[in-house]
Scaffold this motif. Sequence first.
Motif, PDB file in Angstrom:
ATOM      1  N   VAL A  64     109.522  19.459   0.624  1.00 54.30           N
ATOM      2  CA  VAL A  64     110.600  19.356   1.806  1.00 54.30           C
ATOM      3  C   VAL A  64     111.543  18.243   0.799  1.00 54.30           C
ATOM      4  O   VAL A  64     113.037  18.870   0.590  1.00 54.30           O
ATOM      5  CB  VAL A  64     110.469  17.624   2.912  1.00 54.30           C
ATOM      6  CG1 VAL A  64     111.691  17.124   2.697  1.00 54.30           C
ATOM      7  CG2 VAL A  64     109.264  18.010   3.359  1.00 54.30           C
ATOM      8  N   ALA A  65     111.793  17.357  -0.623  1.00 55.60           N
ATOM      9  CA  ALA A  65     112.655  17.741  -1.552  1.00 55.60           C
ATOM     10  C   ALA A  65     113.277  18.950  -1.949  1.00 55.60           C
ATOM     11  O   ALA A  65     114.317  18.484  -2.625  1.00 55.60           O
ATOM     12  CB  ALA A  65     112.389  16.583  -2.516  1.00 55.60           C
ATOM     13  N   ASN A 125     126.898   5.975  -8.363  1.00 56.09           N
ATOM     14  CA  ASN A 125     126.383   4.760  -8.878  1.00 56.09           C
ATOM     15  C   ASN A 125     126.188   4.191  -7.746  1.00 56.09           C
ATOM     16  O   ASN A 125     125.121   3.757  -7.495  1.00 56.09           O
ATOM     17  CB  ASN A 125     126.766   4.142 -10.489  1.00 56.09           C
ATOM     18  CG  ASN A 125     125.703   2.882 -10.831  1.00 56.09           C
ATOM     19  OD1 ASN A 125     124.291   3.011 -10.634  1.00 56.09           O
ATOM     20  ND2 ASN A 125     126.162   2.340 -11.556  1.00 56.09           N
ATOM     21  N   SER A 126     127.154   3.863  -7.106  1.00 61.38           N
ATOM     22  CA  SER A 126     127.505   3.506  -5.622  1.00 61.38           C
ATOM     23  C   SER A 126     126.606   3.982  -4.658  1.00 61.38           C
ATOM     24  O   SER A 126     126.113   3.612  -4.026  1.00 61.38           O
ATOM     25  CB  SER A 126     128.244   3.060  -4.890  1.00 61.38           C
ATOM     26  OG  SER A 126     129.401   2.356  -6.393  1.00 61.38           O
ATOM     27  N   ALA A 127     126.868   5.875  -5.407  1.00 55.68           N
ATOM     28  CA  ALA A 127     125.832   6.241  -3.343  1.00 55.68           C
ATOM     29  C   ALA A 127     124.791   6.217  -4.175  1.00 55.68           C
ATOM     30  O   ALA A 127     123.728   6.646  -2.685  1.00 55.68           O
ATOM     31  CB  ALA A 127     126.286   7.214  -3.708  1.00 55.68           C
ATOM     32  N   LEU A 128     123.809   6.279  -5.416  1.00 51.83           N
ATOM     33  CA  LEU A 128     122.861   5.916  -6.092  1.00 51.83           C
ATOM     34  C   LEU A 128     122.430   4.782  -4.993  1.00 51.83           C
ATOM     35  O   LEU A 128     120.572   4.623  -5.591  1.00 51.83           O
ATOM     36  CB  LEU A 128     122.243   6.864  -6.887  1.00 51.83           C
ATOM     37  CG  LEU A 128     122.529   8.600  -7.912  1.00 51.83           C
ATOM     38  CD1 LEU A 128     122.965   8.268  -8.828  1.00 51.83           C
ATOM     39  CD2 LEU A 128     121.816   8.795  -6.730  1.00 51.83           C
ATOM     40  N   GLY A 129     123.198   3.769  -5.313  1.00 47.40           N
ATOM     41  CA  GLY A 129     122.727   2.713  -5.422  1.00 47.40           C
ATOM     42  C   GLY A 129     121.660   2.586  -3.908  1.00 47.40           C
ATOM     43  O   GLY A 129     120.939   1.598  -3.643  1.00 47.40           O
ATOM     44  N   GLY A 130     122.449   2.836  -3.066  1.00 51.59           N
ATOM     45  CA  GLY A 130     122.454   3.036  -1.354  1.00 51.59           C
ATOM     46  C   GLY A 130     121.359   3.558  -1.248  1.00 51.59           C
ATOM     47  O   GLY A 130     120.514   3.892  -0.196  1.00 51.59           O
ATOM     48  N   GLY A 161     121.095  15.297  -5.233  1.00 54.02           N
ATOM     49  CA  GLY A 161     120.299  13.990  -5.876  1.00 54.02           C
ATOM     50  C   GLY A 161     119.754  12.918  -5.977  1.00 54.02           C
ATOM     51  O   GLY A 161     118.338  12.781  -6.701  1.00 54.02           O
ATOM     52  N   TRP A 162     120.116  12.193  -5.129  1.00 52.65           N
ATOM     53  CA  TRP A 162     119.325  11.185  -4.188  1.00 52.65           C
ATOM     54  C   TRP A 162     117.707  11.464  -3.882  1.00 52.65           C
ATOM     55  O   TRP A 162     117.027  10.885  -4.444  1.00 52.65           O
ATOM     56  CB  TRP A 162     120.148  10.735  -3.443  1.00 52.65           C
ATOM     57  CG  TRP A 162     119.701  11.848  -2.027  1.00 52.65           C
ATOM     58  CD1 TRP A 162     120.655  12.598  -1.084  1.00 52.65           C
ATOM     59  CD2 TRP A 162     118.563  12.038  -1.430  1.00 52.65           C
ATOM     60  NE1 TRP A 162     119.639  12.774   0.197  1.00 52.65           N
ATOM     61  CE2 TRP A 162     118.509  12.474  -0.326  1.00 52.65           C
ATOM     62  CE3 TRP A 162     117.140  10.197  -1.252  1.00 52.65           C
ATOM     63  CZ2 TRP A 162     117.326  12.522   1.464  1.00 52.65           C
ATOM     64  CZ3 TRP A 162     116.579  10.969  -0.232  1.00 52.65           C
ATOM     65  CH2 TRP A 162     116.740  11.624   0.769  1.00 52.65           C
ATOM     66  N   VAL A 163     117.394  12.796  -3.715  1.00 49.80           N
ATOM     67  CA  VAL A 163     116.099  13.451  -3.217  1.00 49.80           C
ATOM     68  C   VAL A 163     115.396  13.480  -4.706  1.00 49.80           C
ATOM     69  O   VAL A 163     114.128  13.390  -4.080  1.00 49.80           O
ATOM     70  CB  VAL A 163     116.048  14.824  -2.346  1.00 49.80           C
ATOM     71  CG1 VAL A 163     115.814  15.852  -3.142  1.00 49.80           C
ATOM     72  CG2 VAL A 163     114.703  14.736  -1.610  1.00 49.80           C
ATOM     73  N   ILE A 164     115.273  13.699  -5.856  1.00 49.80           N
ATOM     74  CA  ILE A 164     115.118  13.584  -6.669  1.00 49.80           C
ATOM     75  C   ILE A 164     114.081  12.060  -6.931  1.00 49.80           C
ATOM     76  O   ILE A 164     112.974  11.841  -7.030  1.00 49.80           O
ATOM     77  CB  ILE A 164     115.797  13.729  -8.531  1.00 49.80           C
ATOM     78  CG1 ILE A 164     116.423  15.303  -8.086  1.00 49.80           C
ATOM     79  CG2 ILE A 164     114.464  13.897  -9.773  1.00 49.80           C
ATOM     80  CD1 ILE A 164     116.748  15.900  -9.053  1.00 49.80           C
ATOM     81  N   LEU A 165     115.005  11.168  -6.800  1.00 53.19           N
ATOM     82  CA  LEU A 165     114.301   9.736  -7.061  1.00 53.19           C
ATOM     83  C   LEU A 165     113.606   9.255  -6.148  1.00 53.19           C
ATOM     84  O   LEU A 165     112.247   8.867  -5.400  1.00 53.19           O
ATOM     85  CB  LEU A 165     115.693   8.778  -7.341  1.00 53.19           C
ATOM     86  CG  LEU A 165     115.364   7.224  -7.703  1.00 53.19           C
ATOM     87  CD1 LEU A 165     114.458   7.133  -8.394  1.00 53.19           C
ATOM     88  CD2 LEU A 165     116.034   6.863  -7.585  1.00 53.19           C
ATOM     89  N   GLY A 166     114.167   9.970  -4.489  1.00 49.74           N
ATOM     90  CA  GLY A 166     113.123   9.835  -3.154  1.00 49.74           C
ATOM     91  C   GLY A 166     111.982   9.912  -3.315  1.00 49.74           C
ATOM     92  O   GLY A 166     111.018   9.431  -2.525  1.00 49.74           O
ATOM     93  N   ALA A 167     112.186  11.512  -3.639  1.00 47.74           N
ATOM     94  CA  ALA A 167     110.587  11.690  -3.596  1.00 47.74           C
ATOM     95  C   ALA A 167     109.799  11.424  -4.607  1.00 47.74           C
ATOM     96  O   ALA A 167     108.364  11.194  -4.475  1.00 47.74           O
ATOM     97  CB  ALA A 167     110.395  13.332  -4.293  1.00 47.74           C
ATOM     98  N   ILE A 168     110.412  11.083  -6.204  1.00 48.54           N
ATOM     99  CA  ILE A 168     109.693  10.487  -7.134  1.00 48.54           C
ATOM    100  C   ILE A 168     109.336   8.629  -5.881  1.00 48.54           C
ATOM    101  O   ILE A 168     107.814   7.834  -5.597  1.00 48.54           O
ATOM    102  CB  ILE A 168     110.158   9.385  -7.689  1.00 48.54           C
ATOM    103  CG1 ILE A 168     110.403  10.364  -8.876  1.00 48.54           C
ATOM    104  CG2 ILE A 168     109.194   8.740  -9.310  1.00 48.54           C
ATOM    105  CD1 ILE A 168     111.465  10.610 -10.220  1.00 48.54           C
TER     106      ILE A 168
END
Length: 571
Positions: free
Chosen positions: A82-83, A48-53, A270-277
């Motif tokens: 790119v994702a 959660n800390s990593a995804l919060g960033g 997995g950060w890139v999933i939210l990043g692409a969204i």
Amino acid sequence: MSVIKEQERPLKPKRSFNKLVNNPVLEDYALRYAPKSFRKWTEFTVMNSALGGIAYMADFAIGGSVALSYGFMNALVAILVVAAIIFLTGIPIAYYSAKYNIDMDLLTRGAGFGYYGSTLTSLVYASFTFIYFSLEGSVMAQALQMYFHIPLAVGYLICSLVVIPLVMFGMTALSKMQVATQPVWLIMMLGPFVAIAFKDPMAFVHWFHFAGSSKSGAHFNALEFGLAAGVTLSLIAQIGEQVDYLRFMPNKTKANRSKWMWAVILAGPGWVILGAIKQLGGSLLASYIEPALGAVQADEPINMYTQAFHTVVPGAFAALSVATFFVLLSQIKINTTNAYSGSLSWSNFFSRIFHFHPGRVVWLFLNVGIALALMEGGVFGFLNTVLGFYANVAVAWIGALVSDLVINKSLLKISPSYIEYKRGHLYNFNPVGFGSMIIASGISIAAFFNAFGPTMQAFSPFVSIVLAFVLAPIIALVTRGKYYIARENTTRQATLLELPLHSVEHEADVEPSTTLCANCGYEYEQEDMLDCPFHKGSICSLCCSLEKNCHDMCKKNSATAGHQHSHSLKA
């Protein structure tokens, strides 16, 4: 690090650290393996800390910018392609960092770049953190200007200074802040899109046909796709910031195997999933507000969300108030991570070049200062150009690193099966990763400046990552893995960290052994120690890095030792 009893410590330690370095909460093991004694967070907390960033608004700005420049179709394909690349390259990096509890710099050292070779990647990574800090700070300052009428120049200063108190206390403070704010941020990010879908569904139809300033209109164009992908590929270095959190993962055991793997995958690649969204959301909002505000302001996230919240919140001022709160929250969440990761990368860079380490907190101020200078220089106005150029270097680094982890370690078994990051056991330069990155980035930068025609110019980042990925195993085969290990680590015990994957799953309650450093007089876990002939005993990895009088005497016969040892590490 643990302080031992006074009578057990050497009478006169050869090296002493200042209070900033000696405080593990402030220092956060910036230059070391993160010891088990410090890693008390759960898998969920670290994830959660990593995804919060990744709450940053630059994703919205990037998505909006490429849509406005190249149209919906080119932006859509570029973001998705790119994702996929970022997700696949992030898997081995996240896994090895979490497994060995080391940051991006230490991982790069031992995966094909060498001790000094990875100083170049430290600069690349530091550049990523202050470039994105400046972009995020610019977005935050835009919100302050719009709502509070604070001049941009003053807003830039406020946005820079506000994150410092949180970042000073590292993971201890950041984990609490990110976990506490994550639910509110997620609701506020997604809410407006749900409202638009119900209240103005034609906005999506307009989005699908949005051409922006694309010469091909709303249709796909290969060259414009390449240019759009180059901008989004600059985000590939984000995995480094995810790793700065993942290194604090608890040990992987049979009991937590499933949770551990899910946390590593979701918080790493997995950060890139939210990043692409978010990038797609930015392209939608840019197309939504462009008719009213024009292309110049349509890629500014504060404008995007003010208009978006207006579909939910009645009244223009109320919508602006909510949007301002959301933008400020998002920017604090991400710029604490940018500043934190920058302090780590600068610490690694300067400790190797100058054998000097005043503490991570000192380099925090340097990183924020550089970002502030970029903001004052108007970096946001050159978003596509800056990120497009940076992508050529960043993808070369990641391509070479991933190739070493996946091909050289796992398939060819030329690279050692474990990650060795300590100066006393590494060659200064390893041509496998360092050479691959230099060649790939050099050719791709030439292509970026149109040395090989418009097609190569548009696809220069793809040229960079493919070249780096292919060259790393070729150079490893040519050099026969000679430049990975300069001398064998005689103090490295046969711990379960060295063994194959199924053996790494040791019980969490097994406490690792510690050893007294003969130089600074503190105890460290065995993984952070090495034998030093100059100090005639075991010393910690930081003391090894900072020693400038030994002239690498432990590696005088490294040419023979490294060649022989490279074959003993293939298992």
